[in-house]
Design an enzyme around this catalytic site. Structure first.
Site, PDB file in Angstrom:
ATOM      1  CG  ASP A 136      -0.235  -0.008   2.546  1.00 51.45           C
ATOM      2  OD1 ASP A 136       1.021   0.023   2.559  1.00 51.45           O
ATOM      3  OD2 ASP A 136      -0.919  -0.028   3.582  1.00 51.45           O
ATOM      4  CG  HIS A 138       3.354   0.364   4.881  1.00 47.52           C
ATOM      5  ND1 HIS A 138       2.426  -0.539   5.324  1.00 47.52           N
ATOM      6  CD2 HIS A 138       4.515  -0.345   4.769  1.00 47.52           C
ATOM      7  CE1 HIS A 138       3.001  -1.717   5.485  1.00 47.52           C
ATOM      8  NE2 HIS A 138       4.261  -1.627   5.143  1.00 47.52           N
ATOM      9  CD  GLU A 143      -0.505   0.546   7.101  1.00 46.10           C
ATOM     10  OE1 GLU A 143      -0.026   0.697   5.964  1.00 46.10           O
ATOM     11  OE2 GLU A 143      -0.802  -0.569   7.568  1.00 46.10           O
TER      12      GLU A 143
HETATM   13  P1  PGA Z   1       8.321  -6.945   3.305  1.00 45.20           P
HETATM   14  O1  PGA Z   1       7.535  -5.732   3.992  1.00 45.20           O
HETATM   15  O2  PGA Z   1       9.775  -6.618   3.340  1.00 45.20           O
HETATM   16  O3  PGA Z   1       8.002  -8.140   4.180  1.00 45.20           O
HETATM   17  O4  PGA Z   1       7.797  -7.079   1.916  1.00 45.20           O
HETATM   18  C1  PGA Z   1       7.886  -4.410   3.702  1.00 45.20           C
HETATM   19  C2  PGA Z   1       6.947  -3.460   4.418  1.00 45.20           C
HETATM   20  O5  PGA Z   1       5.770  -3.798   4.628  1.00 45.20           O
HETATM   21  O6  PGA Z   1       7.387  -2.361   4.750  1.00 45.20           O
END
Ligand code: PGA
Length: 260
Positions: A136, A138, A143
């Protein structure tokens, strides 16, 4: 913003590890901002290899992690404290007293967040902040519509982020609703940023963050205003970029003195 497309996530992890190692060798007292999740795992493995085989020394390094789940103590398998010790800290010579993560069991959350900000300031600020990117958009756990000037604070996760992070929890285990995360303002004060994004599930978020308008709906887009950000991705994550050929051209023609 430097956009670097590598054939695989492992290649990007090696490159990011070399960037971090170059900083630690040139500034042994470096302050590193660290991230959890799947994206930095191969990078951490390479830092461990460099420590074991090439004497990369972390004894004077200070670390601050981006975030922690509220309600999870250090011993919880899904806590980010546990993640960091499992994937990196236990294998290198970082001093435990120089390692910082937000306290997932804090009783006074605003005070805990203020203390975290003060600790970062007292350490001289973050030299290099490592980031993943959420599907998304973030960064940290900021968020969509997080304030661009936010500081370390409590946040509520979106259902999408909780679903994305479910694989890190045991079957049937409750995923926390709340976290403590560095703010976007905190992250933007880091002197250098490395953002990692791998796999097709990150392609839309990366395209929006790099080539879209700067918008609260895509928190990572604020990095367009950061003076020294490197975005490293694999081919699958790069598939939605309009200017991918240009980024490849720039990287292939980097002057030798800029290479790590
Ligand atoms: P991920 O998560 O490295 O497990 O893809 C990244 C994030 O959500 O910031």
């Amino acid at each position: 913003m430097e956009v670097i497309i590598q054939p695989t996530a492992a290649d990007a992890g090696l490159l990011a590890a070399r960037m971090i190692a170059a900083l630690v060798r040139s500034k042994p007292t470096a302050v590193l901002g660290l991230a959890t999740g799947g994206s930095p795992v191969s990078l951490y493995r390479e830092l461990i290899r460099m420590h074991l085989e090439e004497d990369l020394d972390f004894s004077q390094v200070t670390t601050f992690n981006l975030d922690e789940y509220l309600g999870l103590g250090p011993a919880h398998p899904a806590s980010y404290f546990n993640f960091m010790w499992t994937h990196l800290f236990r294998y290198i010579n970082v001093r435990p007293e120089r390692v910082h993560l937000p306290d997932g069991l804090a009783s006074d959350i605003p005070a805990c967040c203020a203390d975290y900000e003060a600790a970062i300031r007292n350490a001289g600020g973050i030299d290099l902040q490592l980031l993943g990117i959420g599907s998304d958009g973030h960064i940290g756990f900021n968020e969509p519509v997080s304030s661009f000037s936010s500081r370390t604070r409590i946040k509520t996760l979106t259902p999408r982020t909780r679903a994305d992070n479910a694989p890190f929890f045991g079957p049937g285990e409750e995923i926390p609703q709340h976290v403590i995360t560095m703010g976007i303002g905190t992250i933007m004060e880091a002197r250098e940023v490395i953002l990692l994004g791998f796999g097709a599930s990150k392609a839309d978020a990366l395209a929006a963050a790099i080539e879209g308008p700067v918008a609260q709906l895509v928190p990572a887009s604020i990095l367009q205003f950061h003076p020294k950000t490197h975005v490293l991705m694999d081919e699958a994550a790069a598939q939605k970029l309009q200017r991918a050929e240009y980024y490849r051209h720039v990287f292939a023609n980097k002057p030798p003195w800029q290479r790590v």
